[in-house]
Design a protein around this motif. Structure first.
Motif, PDB file in Angstrom:
ATOM      1  N   MET A   1      47.291  16.398  54.082  1.00  0.00           N
ATOM      2  CA  MET A   1      46.029  16.095  54.777  1.00  0.00           C
ATOM      3  C   MET A   1      46.164  16.196  56.296  1.00  0.00           C
ATOM      4  O   MET A   1      45.202  16.537  56.982  1.00  0.00           O
ATOM      5  CB  MET A   1      45.513  14.715  54.390  1.00  0.00           C
ATOM      6  CG  MET A   1      45.071  14.623  52.956  1.00  0.00           C
ATOM      7  SD  MET A   1      43.799  15.848  52.588  1.00  0.00           S
ATOM      8  CE  MET A   1      43.599  15.614  50.864  1.00  0.00           C
ATOM      9  N   ALA A   2      47.345  15.921  56.817  1.00  0.00           N
ATOM     10  CA  ALA A   2      47.569  16.039  58.257  1.00  0.00           C
ATOM     11  C   ALA A   2      47.621  17.499  58.704  1.00  0.00           C
ATOM     12  O   ALA A   2      47.464  17.793  59.894  1.00  0.00           O
ATOM     13  CB  ALA A   2      48.862  15.327  58.652  1.00  0.00           C
ATOM     14  N   ASN A   3      47.837  18.408  57.750  1.00  0.00           N
ATOM     15  CA  ASN A   3      47.984  19.827  58.077  1.00  0.00           C
ATOM     16  C   ASN A   3      46.791  20.685  57.697  1.00  0.00           C
ATOM     17  O   ASN A   3      46.782  21.882  57.981  1.00  0.00           O
ATOM     18  CB  ASN A   3      49.248  20.372  57.412  1.00  0.00           C
ATOM     19  CG  ASN A   3      50.490  19.938  58.138  1.00  0.00           C
ATOM     20  OD1 ASN A   3      50.857  20.528  59.140  1.00  0.00           O
ATOM     21  ND2 ASN A   3      51.130  18.878  57.658  1.00  0.00           N
ATOM     22  N   ILE A   4      45.802  20.099  57.038  1.00  0.00           N
ATOM     23  CA  ILE A   4      44.574  20.826  56.697  1.00  0.00           C
ATOM     24  C   ILE A   4      43.388  20.082  57.291  1.00  0.00           C
ATOM     25  O   ILE A   4      43.530  18.992  57.828  1.00  0.00           O
ATOM     26  CB  ILE A   4      44.403  20.968  55.163  1.00  0.00           C
ATOM     27  CG1 ILE A   4      44.264  19.598  54.494  1.00  0.00           C
ATOM     28  CG2 ILE A   4      45.529  21.780  54.556  1.00  0.00           C
ATOM     29  CD1 ILE A   4      43.966  19.657  53.007  1.00  0.00           C
ATOM     30  N   VAL A   5      42.225  20.686  57.198  1.00  0.00           N
ATOM     31  CA  VAL A   5      40.982  20.033  57.619  1.00  0.00           C
ATOM     32  C   VAL A   5      40.307  19.579  56.325  1.00  0.00           C
ATOM     33  O   VAL A   5      39.598  20.355  55.682  1.00  0.00           O
ATOM     34  CB  VAL A   5      40.089  21.002  58.423  1.00  0.00           C
ATOM     35  CG1 VAL A   5      38.827  20.304  58.881  1.00  0.00           C
ATOM     36  CG2 VAL A   5      40.866  21.577  59.611  1.00  0.00           C
ATOM     37  N   PRO A   6      40.562  18.312  55.901  1.00  0.00           N
ATOM     38  CA  PRO A   6      40.131  17.867  54.565  1.00  0.00           C
ATOM     39  C   PRO A   6      38.637  18.026  54.289  1.00  0.00           C
ATOM     40  O   PRO A   6      38.252  18.357  53.171  1.00  0.00           O
ATOM     41  CB  PRO A   6      40.531  16.388  54.520  1.00  0.00           C
ATOM     42  CG  PRO A   6      41.570  16.232  55.569  1.00  0.00           C
ATOM     43  CD  PRO A   6      41.272  17.269  56.607  1.00  0.00           C
TER      44      PRO A   6
ATOM     45  N   ASN B   1      46.457  23.706  62.297  1.00  0.00           N
ATOM     46  CA  ASN B   1      47.101  24.219  63.503  1.00  0.00           C
ATOM     47  C   ASN B   1      46.552  25.567  63.970  1.00  0.00           C
ATOM     48  O   ASN B   1      46.633  25.885  65.156  1.00  0.00           O
ATOM     49  CB  ASN B   1      48.618  24.294  63.328  1.00  0.00           C
ATOM     50  CG  ASN B   1      49.048  25.368  62.348  1.00  0.00           C
ATOM     51  OD1 ASN B   1      48.367  25.639  61.356  1.00  0.00           O
ATOM     52  ND2 ASN B   1      50.195  25.977  62.610  1.00  0.00           N
ATOM     53  N   THR B   2      45.981  26.372  63.066  1.00  0.00           N
ATOM     54  CA  THR B   2      45.491  27.700  63.463  1.00  0.00           C
ATOM     55  C   THR B   2      43.983  27.850  63.304  1.00  0.00           C
ATOM     56  O   THR B   2      43.406  28.792  63.846  1.00  0.00           O
ATOM     57  CB  THR B   2      46.155  28.813  62.621  1.00  0.00           C
ATOM     58  OG1 THR B   2      45.770  28.644  61.246  1.00  0.00           O
ATOM     59  CG2 THR B   2      47.667  28.808  62.778  1.00  0.00           C
ATOM     60  N   GLY B   3      43.366  26.986  62.505  1.00  0.00           N
ATOM     61  CA  GLY B   3      41.945  27.121  62.217  1.00  0.00           C
ATOM     62  C   GLY B   3      41.639  28.195  61.190  1.00  0.00           C
ATOM     63  O   GLY B   3      40.471  28.453  60.881  1.00  0.00           O
ATOM     64  N   ARG B   4      42.665  28.816  60.632  1.00  0.00           N
ATOM     65  CA  ARG B   4      42.457  29.883  59.646  1.00  0.00           C
ATOM     66  C   ARG B   4      42.082  29.300  58.287  1.00  0.00           C
ATOM     67  O   ARG B   4      42.689  28.355  57.809  1.00  0.00           O
ATOM     68  CB  ARG B   4      43.708  30.733  59.488  1.00  0.00           C
ATOM     69  CG  ARG B   4      44.043  31.553  60.696  1.00  0.00           C
ATOM     70  CD  ARG B   4      45.229  32.458  60.408  1.00  0.00           C
ATOM     71  NE  ARG B   4      45.690  33.041  61.647  1.00  0.00           N
ATOM     72  CZ  ARG B   4      46.932  32.945  62.112  1.00  0.00           C
ATOM     73  NH1 ARG B   4      47.863  32.325  61.409  1.00  0.00           N
ATOM     74  NH2 ARG B   4      47.254  33.487  63.247  1.00  0.00           N
ATOM     75  N   THR B   5      41.116  29.959  57.648  1.00  0.00           N
ATOM     76  CA  THR B   5      40.715  29.587  56.295  1.00  0.00           C
ATOM     77  C   THR B   5      41.477  30.457  55.310  1.00  0.00           C
ATOM     78  O   THR B   5      41.642  31.660  55.535  1.00  0.00           O
ATOM     79  CB  THR B   5      39.198  29.805  56.109  1.00  0.00           C
ATOM     80  OG1 THR B   5      38.505  28.964  57.028  1.00  0.00           O
ATOM     81  CG2 THR B   5      38.754  29.490  54.690  1.00  0.00           C
ATOM     82  N   TYR B   6      41.948  29.834  54.251  1.00  0.00           N
ATOM     83  CA  TYR B   6      42.567  30.600  53.172  1.00  0.00           C
ATOM     84  C   TYR B   6      41.988  30.137  51.842  1.00  0.00           C
ATOM     85  O   TYR B   6      41.701  28.975  51.639  1.00  0.00           O
ATOM     86  CB  TYR B   6      44.095  30.529  53.197  1.00  0.00           C
ATOM     87  CG  TYR B   6      44.711  29.148  53.164  1.00  0.00           C
ATOM     88  CD1 TYR B   6      45.247  28.622  52.000  1.00  0.00           C
ATOM     89  CD2 TYR B   6      44.788  28.376  54.321  1.00  0.00           C
ATOM     90  CE1 TYR B   6      45.838  27.371  51.968  1.00  0.00           C
ATOM     91  CE2 TYR B   6      45.377  27.115  54.305  1.00  0.00           C
ATOM     92  CZ  TYR B   6      45.903  26.618  53.134  1.00  0.00           C
ATOM     93  OH  TYR B   6      46.478  25.380  53.111  1.00  0.00           O
TER      94      TYR B   6
ATOM     95  N   GLU C   1      50.945  32.586  55.805  1.00  0.00           N
ATOM     96  CA  GLU C   1      50.263  33.375  56.835  1.00  0.00           C
ATOM     97  C   GLU C   1      49.175  32.563  57.545  1.00  0.00           C
ATOM     98  O   GLU C   1      48.970  32.725  58.741  1.00  0.00           O
ATOM     99  CB  GLU C   1      49.666  34.641  56.242  1.00  0.00           C
ATOM    100  CG  GLU C   1      50.708  35.677  55.872  1.00  0.00           C
ATOM    101  CD  GLU C   1      50.140  36.883  55.146  1.00  0.00           C
ATOM    102  OE1 GLU C   1      48.992  36.811  54.636  1.00  0.00           O
ATOM    103  OE2 GLU C   1      50.848  37.899  55.079  1.00  0.00           O
ATOM    104  N   ALA C   2      48.511  31.676  56.825  1.00  0.00           N
ATOM    105  CA  ALA C   2      47.461  30.862  57.436  1.00  0.00           C
ATOM    106  C   ALA C   2      48.022  29.931  58.493  1.00  0.00           C
ATOM    107  O   ALA C   2      47.344  29.620  59.485  1.00  0.00           O
ATOM    108  CB  ALA C   2      46.731  30.062  56.370  1.00  0.00           C
ATOM    109  N   TYR C   3      49.267  29.484  58.325  1.00  0.00           N
ATOM    110  CA  TYR C   3      49.881  28.541  59.270  1.00  0.00           C
ATOM    111  C   TYR C   3      50.742  29.209  60.325  1.00  0.00           C
ATOM    112  O   TYR C   3      51.155  28.555  61.281  1.00  0.00           O
ATOM    113  CB  TYR C   3      50.710  27.498  58.495  1.00  0.00           C
ATOM    114  CG  TYR C   3      49.819  26.541  57.748  1.00  0.00           C
ATOM    115  CD1 TYR C   3      49.362  25.391  58.356  1.00  0.00           C
ATOM    116  CD2 TYR C   3      49.417  26.815  56.447  1.00  0.00           C
ATOM    117  CE1 TYR C   3      48.512  24.531  57.676  1.00  0.00           C
ATOM    118  CE2 TYR C   3      48.574  25.965  55.766  1.00  0.00           C
ATOM    119  CZ  TYR C   3      48.128  24.816  56.392  1.00  0.00           C
ATOM    120  OH  TYR C   3      47.273  23.967  55.720  1.00  0.00           O
ATOM    121  N   ALA C   4      51.034  30.498  60.174  1.00  0.00           N
ATOM    122  CA  ALA C   4      51.901  31.195  61.124  1.00  0.00           C
ATOM    123  C   ALA C   4      51.225  31.291  62.482  1.00  0.00           C
ATOM    124  O   ALA C   4      50.058  31.672  62.590  1.00  0.00           O
ATOM    125  CB  ALA C   4      52.252  32.579  60.591  1.00  0.00           C
ATOM    126  N   GLY C   5      51.975  30.936  63.505  1.00  0.00           N
ATOM    127  CA  GLY C   5      51.445  30.943  64.872  1.00  0.00           C
ATOM    128  C   GLY C   5      51.311  32.245  65.473  1.00  0.00           C
ATOM    129  O   GLY C   5      50.932  33.239  65.479  1.00  0.00           O
TER     130      GLY C   5
END
Length: 132
Positions: free
Chosen positions: A60-65, A94-99, A128-132
């Motif tokens: 939950m700390a790493n996604i936008v629940p 961290n990236t705002g990317r949706t997967y 890939e969604a979390y890669a900076g």
């Protein structure tokens, strides 16, 4: 409780979002596996029910629940095994990317507790969604 009832209760608890309540659905000793990489701290093996709540808090700390979309498409039960087929949509904090991806989850029940949970998902897409 029958396998289906235990698993359906687990999904209800997940949807309610209380990590400690979810952990109570598991036996003390478990076989939990979420594939991934060391760069994704919520992935890997867990062996104790107490680790389930920590897993959920880390996830939950790493996604936008509030942007999660979980779709259960089928729940197949055979004895003490259950397989859920569905889709997950997540947003990496961290990236705002949706997967989005199809997933499968294998659960095994003993008595009224879950003893095994393996998640099958597109680990490349997640990384890939979390890669900076």
């Amino acid at each position: 409780m029958a396998t289906r009832e235990v698993v359906e209760k687990f999904f209800e608890l997940l949807a309610a979002g209380d990590p400690d309540a979810v952990a109570e659905a598991f036996a003390d000793d478990i076989d939990w596996y979420v594939p991934g990489s060391p760069s994704l701290p919520w992935t890997g093996h867990r062996a104790k029910a107490g680790e389930v709540a920590d897993y959920l808090r880390t996830l939950m700390a790493n996604i936008v629940p509030e942007k999660n979309v979980d779709e259960v498409q089928a729940l197949l039960v055979d004895g003490d095994h259950a397989v859920m087929l569905g889709r997950f949509t997540r947003v990496a904090r961290n990236t705002g990317r949706t997967y989005e991806m199809p997933i499968a989850m294998h659960l095994q029940v003993a008595g009224d507790k879950i003893v095994k949970m393996y998640l099958y998902e597109d680990t490349l897409k997640v990384s890939e969604a979390y890669a900076g």
